[in-house]
Design a protein around this motif. Structure first.
Motif, PDB file in Angstrom:
ATOM      1  N   GLU A  97       0.830  -1.203   0.000  1.00 29.45           N
ATOM      2  CA  GLU A  97       0.000   0.000   0.000  1.00 29.45           C
ATOM      3  C   GLU A  97       0.867   1.256   0.000  1.00 29.45           C
ATOM      4  O   GLU A  97       1.910   1.306   0.654  1.00 29.45           O
ATOM      5  CB  GLU A  97      -0.920   0.009   1.214  1.00 29.45           C
ATOM      6  CG  GLU A  97      -1.897  -1.164   1.242  1.00 29.45           C
ATOM      7  CD  GLU A  97      -2.768  -1.164   2.474  1.00 29.45           C
ATOM      8  OE1 GLU A  97      -3.970  -1.452   2.342  1.00 29.45           O
ATOM      9  OE2 GLU A  97      -2.243  -0.858   3.566  1.00 29.45           O
ATOM     10  N   ASP A 141      -3.460   0.768  -3.389  1.00 24.44           N
ATOM     11  CA  ASP A 141      -2.828  -0.479  -3.806  1.00 24.44           C
ATOM     12  C   ASP A 141      -3.198  -0.704  -5.273  1.00 24.44           C
ATOM     13  O   ASP A 141      -4.173  -0.144  -5.758  1.00 24.44           O
ATOM     14  CB  ASP A 141      -3.285  -1.653  -2.934  1.00 24.44           C
ATOM     15  CG  ASP A 141      -4.736  -2.040  -3.182  1.00 24.44           C
ATOM     16  OD1 ASP A 141      -4.995  -2.743  -4.182  1.00 24.44           O
ATOM     17  OD2 ASP A 141      -5.613  -1.641  -2.381  1.00 24.44           O
ATOM     18  N   SER A 143      -3.916  -3.641  -6.793  1.00 27.31           N
ATOM     19  CA  SER A 143      -4.499  -4.969  -7.036  1.00 27.31           C
ATOM     20  C   SER A 143      -5.525  -4.951  -8.165  1.00 27.31           C
ATOM     21  O   SER A 143      -5.743  -5.974  -8.836  1.00 27.31           O
ATOM     22  CB  SER A 143      -5.149  -5.496  -5.758  1.00 27.31           C
ATOM     23  OG  SER A 143      -6.187  -4.632  -5.320  1.00 27.31           O
TER      24      SER A 143
END
Length: 208
Positions: A38, A51, A53
């Motif tokens: 993060e 983040d 992702s």
């Protein structure tokens, strides 16, 4: 002959389904690992951390479609809940799932009709606008109130954390406007750029 062809077709369908499930599982695991890294932002309080992702989730969604993408997002959120736990008792995970889907679903729906670079850019641009709007609404009405209630921390304290980094933040509405909105806008833009850079290299693997 017809029965034999049907058996072969069912076998091939089963293999395809198994391959899709395997890809979903692998991408979910990778997205969770990426989610652990993060990045704090200078314009937002410390509980806002970016983040990347969604880059993994978006690549999987564009390659395999909306439904697999939603499952990747769901499994990612559930695995993160198991690994890290949460102070918001699952409320935050539900909100993050909705926010994540608001990014990948519009992009995938636009991209699937004509799979070109242009439609990918248009799709992810729409997804970025969507994640910015949905993220703002979810923070305003769900995430911030839930975090405040379950952490035993008044909303004024959260606002004060925002004021410390940006004097323009004076209440919950300005916290969302000057922290949440640019946070999700930045996340959408950065994620989309990375998807554009990586997708062409990774999509042949996902299409095997």
């Amino acid at each position: 002959m017809g029965h034999q062809q049907g058996t072969i077709a069912n076998t091939q369908t089963g293999k395809m389904a198994l391959k899709t499930i395997t890809k979903v599982a692998v991408l979910s695991a990778i997205s969770v690992i990426v989610m652990l890294f993060e990045i704090p932002l200078p314009f937002a309080p410390g509980f806002y951390k970016v983040d990347l992702s969604e880059v993994v989730v978006m690549i999987g969604t564009l390659a395999m479609g909306v439904v697999p993408g939603i499952f990747i997002e769901l499994i990612k959120v559930l695995l993160n809940l198991l690994i890290n736990g949460t102070i918001t008792a699952g409320v935050g995970e539900l909100a993050n799932f909705v926010i994540g889907c608001s990014y990948i679903v519009p992009a995938a729906l636009i991209y699937r009709h004509r799979k070109t670079l242009k439609t990918a850019i248009v799709g992810m641009s729409v997804g970025t606008v969507s994640i910015t709007i949905v993220g703002a609404l979810m923070n305003l009405f769900v995430l911030l109130p839930a975090y405040s209630a379950l952490a035993g921390m008044p909303l004024d304290t959260l606002v004060g954390m925002g004021t410390a980094v940006n004097p323009a933040i004076t209440n919950v509405a300005t916290l969302v406007l000057f922290a949440t909105v640019p946070f999700n806008l930045l996340k959408g833009v950065v994620s989309s750029v990375l998807v554009l850079l990586l997708y062409k290299r990774l999509s042949p693997i996902l299409h095997r």
